[in-house]
Write a protein that holds these residues in place. Structure first.
Motif, PDB file in Angstrom:
ATOM      1  N   GLY A   1      10.101  10.393  -6.462  1.00 39.36           N
ATOM      2  CA  GLY A   1       8.677  10.373  -6.775  1.00 39.36           C
ATOM      3  C   GLY A   1       7.957   9.248  -6.070  1.00 39.36           C
ATOM      4  O   GLY A   1       8.452   8.686  -5.104  1.00 39.36           O
ATOM      5  N   CYS A   2       6.786   8.908  -6.576  1.00 47.41           N
ATOM      6  CA  CYS A   2       5.962   7.945  -5.848  1.00 47.41           C
ATOM      7  C   CYS A   2       6.284   6.510  -6.218  1.00 47.41           C
ATOM      8  O   CYS A   2       5.886   5.581  -5.536  1.00 47.41           O
ATOM      9  CB  CYS A   2       4.489   8.218  -6.098  1.00 47.41           C
ATOM     10  SG  CYS A   2       3.977   7.846  -7.767  1.00 47.41           S
TER      11      CYS A   2
ATOM     12  N   GLY B   1      -2.654   0.553  -8.132  1.00 49.54           N
ATOM     13  CA  GLY B   1      -4.116   0.657  -8.016  1.00 49.54           C
ATOM     14  C   GLY B   1      -4.515   1.883  -7.222  1.00 49.54           C
ATOM     15  O   GLY B   1      -3.937   2.959  -7.387  1.00 49.54           O
ATOM     16  N   ASN B   2      -5.502   1.711  -6.333  1.00 52.60           N
ATOM     17  CA  ASN B   2      -5.986   2.840  -5.543  1.00 52.60           C
ATOM     18  C   ASN B   2      -4.927   3.420  -4.617  1.00 52.60           C
ATOM     19  O   ASN B   2      -5.022   4.567  -4.191  1.00 52.60           O
ATOM     20  CB  ASN B   2      -7.197   2.412  -4.695  1.00 52.60           C
ATOM     21  CG  ASN B   2      -8.446   2.270  -5.542  1.00 52.60           C
ATOM     22  OD1 ASN B   2      -8.548   2.895  -6.601  1.00 52.60           O
ATOM     23  ND2 ASN B   2      -9.379   1.460  -5.083  1.00 52.60           N
ATOM     24  N   SER B   3      -3.947   2.605  -4.294  1.00 49.40           N
ATOM     25  CA  SER B   3      -2.893   3.085  -3.382  1.00 49.40           C
ATOM     26  C   SER B   3      -2.043   4.158  -4.046  1.00 49.40           C
ATOM     27  O   SER B   3      -1.518   5.040  -3.362  1.00 49.40           O
ATOM     28  CB  SER B   3      -2.002   1.918  -2.953  1.00 49.40           C
ATOM     29  OG  SER B   3      -2.745   0.960  -2.258  1.00 49.40           O
ATOM     30  N   ALA B   4      -1.897   4.084  -5.361  1.00 44.53           N
ATOM     31  CA  ALA B   4      -0.992   5.000  -6.070  1.00 44.53           C
ATOM     32  C   ALA B   4      -1.410   6.449  -5.873  1.00 44.53           C
ATOM     33  O   ALA B   4      -0.576   7.327  -5.649  1.00 44.53           O
ATOM     34  CB  ALA B   4      -0.949   4.654  -7.554  1.00 44.53           C
ATOM     35  N   ARG B   5      -2.726   6.685  -5.943  1.00 48.69           N
ATOM     36  CA  ARG B   5      -3.234   8.059  -5.817  1.00 48.69           C
ATOM     37  C   ARG B   5      -2.805   8.680  -4.483  1.00 48.69           C
ATOM     38  O   ARG B   5      -2.437   9.847  -4.407  1.00 48.69           O
ATOM     39  CB  ARG B   5      -4.761   8.005  -5.907  1.00 48.69           C
ATOM     40  CG  ARG B   5      -5.448   9.333  -5.864  1.00 48.69           C
ATOM     41  CD  ARG B   5      -6.952   9.189  -5.989  1.00 48.69           C
ATOM     42  NE  ARG B   5      -7.576   8.585  -4.809  1.00 48.69           N
ATOM     43  CZ  ARG B   5      -8.123   7.367  -4.771  1.00 48.69           C
ATOM     44  NH1 ARG B   5      -8.140   6.598  -5.846  1.00 48.69           N
ATOM     45  NH2 ARG B   5      -8.661   6.889  -3.664  1.00 48.69           N
ATOM     46  N   LYS B   6      -2.813   7.862  -3.440  1.00 51.68           N
ATOM     47  CA  LYS B   6      -2.491   8.395  -2.105  1.00 51.68           C
ATOM     48  C   LYS B   6      -0.995   8.669  -1.961  1.00 51.68           C
ATOM     49  O   LYS B   6      -0.582   9.667  -1.358  1.00 51.68           O
ATOM     50  CB  LYS B   6      -2.979   7.418  -1.039  1.00 51.68           C
ATOM     51  CG  LYS B   6      -4.491   7.213  -1.111  1.00 51.68           C
ATOM     52  CD  LYS B   6      -4.934   5.881  -0.564  1.00 51.68           C
ATOM     53  CE  LYS B   6      -6.267   5.482  -1.133  1.00 51.68           C
ATOM     54  NZ  LYS B   6      -6.630   4.100  -0.817  1.00 51.68           N
ATOM     55  N   ILE B   7      -0.212   7.783  -2.518  1.00 53.53           N
ATOM     56  CA  ILE B   7       1.243   8.008  -2.457  1.00 53.53           C
ATOM     57  C   ILE B   7       1.596   9.241  -3.306  1.00 53.53           C
ATOM     58  O   ILE B   7       2.407  10.075  -2.895  1.00 53.53           O
ATOM     59  CB  ILE B   7       2.025   6.773  -2.961  1.00 53.53           C
ATOM     60  CG1 ILE B   7       1.621   5.522  -2.184  1.00 53.53           C
ATOM     61  CG2 ILE B   7       3.535   7.005  -2.836  1.00 53.53           C
ATOM     62  CD1 ILE B   7       1.794   5.603  -0.710  1.00 53.53           C
ATOM     63  N   GLU B   8       0.974   9.348  -4.480  1.00 53.32           N
ATOM     64  CA  GLU B   8       1.218  10.517  -5.323  1.00 53.32           C
ATOM     65  C   GLU B   8       0.874  11.803  -4.576  1.00 53.32           C
ATOM     66  O   GLU B   8       1.584  12.801  -4.647  1.00 53.32           O
ATOM     67  CB  GLU B   8       0.387  10.440  -6.610  1.00 53.32           C
ATOM     68  CG  GLU B   8       0.991   9.540  -7.661  1.00 53.32           C
ATOM     69  CD  GLU B   8       0.005   9.207  -8.775  1.00 53.32           C
ATOM     70  OE1 GLU B   8      -1.121   9.758  -8.783  1.00 53.32           O
ATOM     71  OE2 GLU B   8       0.365   8.373  -9.623  1.00 53.32           O
ATOM     72  N   ARG B   9      -0.229  11.761  -3.837  1.00 50.12           N
ATOM     73  CA  ARG B   9      -0.664  12.949  -3.070  1.00 50.12           C
ATOM     74  C   ARG B   9       0.386  13.341  -2.032  1.00 50.12           C
ATOM     75  O   ARG B   9       0.682  14.532  -1.845  1.00 50.12           O
ATOM     76  CB  ARG B   9      -2.007  12.651  -2.395  1.00 50.12           C
ATOM     77  CG  ARG B   9      -2.540  13.764  -1.546  1.00 50.12           C
ATOM     78  CD  ARG B   9      -3.008  14.959  -2.362  1.00 50.12           C
ATOM     79  NE  ARG B   9      -3.355  16.063  -1.480  1.00 50.12           N
ATOM     80  CZ  ARG B   9      -2.508  17.014  -1.102  1.00 50.12           C
ATOM     81  NH1 ARG B   9      -1.268  17.028  -1.553  1.00 50.12           N
ATOM     82  NH2 ARG B   9      -2.896  17.966  -0.286  1.00 50.12           N
ATOM     83  N   ILE B  10       0.935  12.364  -1.355  1.00 52.04           N
ATOM     84  CA  ILE B  10       1.974  12.647  -0.354  1.00 52.04           C
ATOM     85  C   ILE B  10       3.201  13.255  -1.024  1.00 52.04           C
ATOM     86  O   ILE B  10       3.763  14.250  -0.549  1.00 52.04           O
ATOM     87  CB  ILE B  10       2.371  11.353   0.410  1.00 52.04           C
ATOM     88  CG1 ILE B  10       1.186  10.826   1.223  1.00 52.04           C
ATOM     89  CG2 ILE B  10       3.565  11.619   1.321  1.00 52.04           C
ATOM     90  CD1 ILE B  10       1.390   9.423   1.786  1.00 52.04           C
ATOM     91  N   MET B  11       3.586  12.674  -2.142  1.00 53.84           N
ATOM     92  CA  MET B  11       4.782  13.152  -2.834  1.00 53.84           C
ATOM     93  C   MET B  11       4.566  14.548  -3.422  1.00 53.84           C
ATOM     94  O   MET B  11       5.459  15.379  -3.428  1.00 53.84           O
ATOM     95  CB  MET B  11       5.195  12.157  -3.926  1.00 53.84           C
ATOM     96  CG  MET B  11       5.623  10.794  -3.393  1.00 53.84           C
ATOM     97  SD  MET B  11       7.083  10.865  -2.316  1.00 53.84           S
ATOM     98  CE  MET B  11       6.371  10.576  -0.713  1.00 53.84           C
ATOM     99  N   GLU B  12       3.346  14.805  -3.900  1.00 57.28           N
ATOM    100  CA  GLU B  12       3.024  16.140  -4.417  1.00 57.28           C
ATOM    101  C   GLU B  12       3.134  17.179  -3.303  1.00 57.28           C
ATOM    102  O   GLU B  12       3.675  18.260  -3.505  1.00 57.28           O
ATOM    103  CB  GLU B  12       1.582  16.179  -4.929  1.00 57.28           C
ATOM    104  CG  GLU B  12       1.402  15.681  -6.344  1.00 57.28           C
ATOM    105  CD  GLU B  12      -0.087  15.495  -6.656  1.00 57.28           C
ATOM    106  OE1 GLU B  12      -0.382  14.759  -7.599  1.00 57.28           O
ATOM    107  OE2 GLU B  12      -0.932  16.073  -5.924  1.00 57.28           O
TER     108      GLU B  12
ATOM    109  N   SER C   1       0.808  -1.226   0.000  1.00 45.48           N
ATOM    110  CA  SER C   1       0.000   0.000   0.000  1.00 45.48           C
ATOM    111  C   SER C   1       0.834   1.266   0.000  1.00 45.48           C
ATOM    112  O   SER C   1       0.433   2.274  -0.589  1.00 45.48           O
ATOM    113  CB  SER C   1      -0.898   0.056   1.245  1.00 45.48           C
ATOM    114  OG  SER C   1      -1.865  -0.949   1.220  1.00 45.48           O
ATOM    115  N   ASN C   2       1.957   1.239   0.716  1.00 47.75           N
ATOM    116  CA  ASN C   2       2.695   2.483   0.966  1.00 47.75           C
ATOM    117  C   ASN C   2       3.985   2.619   0.166  1.00 47.75           C
ATOM    118  O   ASN C   2       4.606   3.678   0.183  1.00 47.75           O
ATOM    119  CB  ASN C   2       3.021   2.613   2.462  1.00 47.75           C
ATOM    120  CG  ASN C   2       1.810   2.435   3.353  1.00 47.75           C
ATOM    121  OD1 ASN C   2       1.727   1.479   4.125  1.00 47.75           O
ATOM    122  ND2 ASN C   2       0.834   3.320   3.231  1.00 47.75           N
ATOM    123  N   ASN C   3       4.376   1.551  -0.488  1.00 42.39           N
ATOM    124  CA  ASN C   3       5.611   1.581  -1.293  1.00 42.39           C
ATOM    125  C   ASN C   3       6.773   2.156  -0.487  1.00 42.39           C
ATOM    126  O   ASN C   3       7.526   2.999  -0.976  1.00 42.39           O
ATOM    127  CB  ASN C   3       5.390   2.393  -2.577  1.00 42.39           C
ATOM    128  CG  ASN C   3       6.398   2.034  -3.651  1.00 42.39           C
ATOM    129  OD1 ASN C   3       7.126   1.046  -3.526  1.00 42.39           O
ATOM    130  ND2 ASN C   3       6.444   2.822  -4.708  1.00 42.39           N
TER     131      ASN C   3
END
Ligand SMILES: O=C[C@H](O)[C@H](O)[C@H](O)COP(=O)(O)O
Length: 164
Positions: A161-162, A131-142, A98-100
């Motif tokens: 990056g994410c 999947g759905n986890s990517a959006r959340k990691i991207e948000r943190i990295m942004e 989930s968190n990579n």
């Protein structure tokens, strides 16, 4: 897989034991210290391992201190780094899926060696599911990039990056 490992003096023995196991399993392991039980400051080793991941020299890192908290806080300050404190196999698996999280942290005063080995194995044998986890990691990295730009930091945009 290139793995960096490090600890402070509280985590030295556990770090040595886990390093042996990973070497025995054929992983490419680099030890960033500490190298004996003399008092050492956990931020130094945490930054050393996290920086190598940020620079692409390592794929994963394992950091051990007394609680696992200090190294997680320090490593997480390095742009692009996601460090996860895990003392159970489910969390370790999800830290990847989930968190990579590129870095696993543990506390040698909290978890025994046998359990720690299982946590390491769960984390190393898992990978990010996207999947759905990517959006959340991207948000943190942004958000990290926003803070870096806001402070006028030239390191903005240089993070890994994410990984999504
Ligand atoms: O989170 C920090 C770790 O548990 C350290 O191993 C621990 O804090 C060592 O620091 P001190 O010796 O100052 O308690």
């Amino acid at each position: 897989m290139k793995v960096g490992i490090g600890s402070d003096h509280h985590g030295y023995e556990m770090k040595e034991a886990i390093k042996e196991i990973l070497n025995g399993a054929g992983l490419d392991v680099t030890d960033y210290g500490c190298h004996d039980k003399t008092d050492s400051d956990y931020p130094d080793v945490a930054f050393a391992v996290a920086d190598r991941i940020r620079e692409g020299e390592l794929e994963r890192g394992i950091l051990i201190c007394g609680t696992g908290i200090g190294v997680a806080i320090a490593a997480g300050k390095v742009p692009g780094i996601r460090a996860a404190l895990c003392h159970d196999t489910y969390s370790a698996e999800r830290a990847q899926k989930s968190n990579n999280a590129q870095i696993l942290t543990m506390g040698a005063k909290v978890i025994g060696l046998e359990a720690a080995k299982k946590v390491v194995n769960a984390w190393l044998s898992s990978s990010f599911e996207g999947g759905n986890s990517a959006r959340k990691i991207e948000r943190i990295m942004e958000q990290e990039q926003i803070y870096l730009r806001r402070s006028g930091n030239e390191e903005a945009d240089q993070s890994p990056g994410c990984g999504c």
